[in-house]
Write an enzyme that holds these catalytic residues in place. Structure first.
Site, PDB file in Angstrom:
ATOM      1  N   ILE A 138     -15.383 114.406 -11.292  1.00  0.00           N
ATOM      2  CA  ILE A 138     -14.128 113.708 -11.555  1.00  0.00           C
ATOM      3  C   ILE A 138     -13.769 112.913 -10.308  1.00  0.00           C
ATOM      4  O   ILE A 138     -14.252 113.198  -9.211  1.00  0.00           O
ATOM      5  CB  ILE A 138     -12.980 114.673 -11.944  1.00  0.00           C
ATOM      6  CG1 ILE A 138     -12.784 115.767 -10.891  1.00  0.00           C
ATOM      7  CG2 ILE A 138     -13.215 115.269 -13.312  1.00  0.00           C
ATOM      8  CD1 ILE A 138     -11.648 116.733 -11.221  1.00  0.00           C
ATOM      9  N   ASP A 139     -12.931 111.900 -10.480  1.00  0.00           N
ATOM     10  CA  ASP A 139     -12.599 111.002  -9.387  1.00  0.00           C
ATOM     11  C   ASP A 139     -11.891 111.730  -8.245  1.00  0.00           C
ATOM     12  O   ASP A 139     -11.261 112.775  -8.441  1.00  0.00           O
ATOM     13  CB  ASP A 139     -11.684 109.873  -9.884  1.00  0.00           C
ATOM     14  CG  ASP A 139     -12.346 109.004 -10.930  1.00  0.00           C
ATOM     15  OD1 ASP A 139     -13.585 108.901 -10.912  1.00  0.00           O
ATOM     16  OD2 ASP A 139     -11.620 108.432 -11.766  1.00  0.00           O
ATOM     17  N   LYS A 140     -11.973 111.146  -7.077  1.00  0.00           N
ATOM     18  CA  LYS A 140     -11.344 111.726  -5.886  1.00  0.00           C
ATOM     19  C   LYS A 140      -9.880 112.066  -6.120  1.00  0.00           C
ATOM     20  O   LYS A 140      -9.420 113.172  -5.791  1.00  0.00           O
ATOM     21  CB  LYS A 140     -11.463 110.725  -4.720  1.00  0.00           C
ATOM     22  CG  LYS A 140     -10.696 111.134  -3.471  1.00  0.00           C
ATOM     23  CD  LYS A 140     -10.699 110.023  -2.432  1.00  0.00           C
ATOM     24  CE  LYS A 140      -9.798 110.380  -1.258  1.00  0.00           C
ATOM     25  NZ  LYS A 140      -9.677 109.265  -0.283  1.00  0.00           N
ATOM     26  N   ARG A 238      -8.651 106.168 -17.488  1.00  0.00           N
ATOM     27  CA  ARG A 238      -7.904 105.129 -16.776  1.00  0.00           C
ATOM     28  C   ARG A 238      -8.100 103.766 -17.435  1.00  0.00           C
ATOM     29  O   ARG A 238      -7.144 103.002 -17.619  1.00  0.00           O
ATOM     30  CB  ARG A 238      -8.347 105.109 -15.309  1.00  0.00           C
ATOM     31  CG  ARG A 238      -8.088 106.433 -14.602  1.00  0.00           C
ATOM     32  CD  ARG A 238      -8.858 106.549 -13.289  1.00  0.00           C
ATOM     33  NE  ARG A 238      -8.357 105.617 -12.293  1.00  0.00           N
ATOM     34  CZ  ARG A 238      -8.920 105.460 -11.091  1.00  0.00           C
ATOM     35  NH1 ARG A 238     -10.008 106.147 -10.773  1.00  0.00           N
ATOM     36  NH2 ARG A 238      -8.408 104.606 -10.235  1.00  0.00           N
TER      37      ARG A 238
END
Length: 304
Positions: A138-140, A238
């Protein structure tokens, strides 16, 4: 090697040095890095290798493929982990917002992998030295649950479940605007943004991407939603909510400039459901959103 990328030179890049153009298009890479790509033959212009000082001409086709980073020596780091399940085969960790999953250029330390190496004696080696045990990411600035494999057999079976859409991932998000309906499905293909190679976008030739969502709560100018991924494309939630004109609160890449301060997108991987890769047990792990997410909801309520 990573996915091959290309652009057709327009007036923006006409007359500029090739290495300057590549550095603008790959902002996470340094000038010396992109120069080495050209030197090592990872970049072509109109199908031919050229030098770094080549001046780009209108309608030139520039193609490049970023080489995989050389395996770095990873150091175990004593970073606290919020582990929600663990046995000898796997673990499920609740990643905090702001932590990078695996080491890469500019993020060689302080990653989830560094912390896992300190915590575990061994991890699956399927994804190479830089990504031991990592089944998905998953993204930062997205918080939440990840499953990590401790050996290759567990990794292979979890990856198969992921490919077959048998791992269920449920997210919580805060989005701009009031969504009029209670349930929805966003089915729109995602690929590299042709106008900004640092972003993803809805493109006709992109990979299939499906997000299901339900409304948790509506406010005057915002909506709290629960999302379930049917596919797992880069930045999928997103991109999809931007596509329906409800971008995520705090999203620095795809959201509104005027937004609430949430230190990155208000997105949390809340629930992870899968079949245990060894004993076949049905697993469902849940982690509530972090305090900054809950505080943002309270702030929105006060604004209502």
């Amino acid at each position: 090697m990573t996915e091959k990328q290309q652009i057709k030179v327009d007036h923006t890049y006409q007359g500029k040095r090739l290495d300057h153009v590549l550095a603008q298009l790959n902002q996470e890479a340094s000038r010396s890095q992109v120069q080495s790509w050209v030197k090592d033959g990872h970049v072509t212009v109109n199908g031919k290798q050229v030098k770094n000082n080549y001046k780009c001409q209108l309608n030139d086709l520039v193609e490049w493929q970023e080489p995989e980073p050389e395996d770095m020596t990873l150091e175990p780091e004593n970073i606290p982990l919020d582990i929600r399940f663990e046995d000898e085969h796997l673990l499920v960790v609740n990643k905090p917002k702001g932590m990078v999953v695996h080491p890469a250029f500019g993020h060689e330390k302080g990653t989830l992998v560094n912390a896992l190496l300190y915590h575990c004696n061994d991890l699956s080696g399927i994804n190479g030295v830089n990504r031991p045990g990592i089944v998905h990411r998953i993204d930062k600035d997205t918080s939440g649950l990840l499953v990590v494999a401790k050996h290759d057999k567990a990794h292979e079976r979890l990856s198969e479940q992921l490919m077959n859409k048998e791992i269920k991932r449920q997210y919580e998000a805060l989005v701009h605007g009031v969504i009029s309906h209670e349930l929805g499905t966003i089915d729109a293909p995602i690929g590299r943004d042709p106008n900004d190679r640092q972003k993803m976008a809805i493109v006709d030739e992109g990979k299939p991407a499906i997000t299901h969502f339900s409304v948790v709560e509506k406010f005057n100018d915002y909506t709290h939603v629960s999302c379930e991924l049917e596919t797992g494309r880069t930045h999928q939630i997103r991109i999809h909510f931007k596509y329906i004109n409800h971008p995520l609160v705090g999203d620095p890449k795809y959201g509104y400039r005027k937004t609430l301060d949430t230190d990155g997108q208000a997105l949390h991987a809340k629930t992870l459901s899968f079949t245990h890769p060894i004993n076949g047990e049905d697993m469902m792990i849940t982690a509530e959103p972090p305090q900054i997410f809950l505080d943002t909801i309270e702030k929105i309520k006060r604004m209502t």
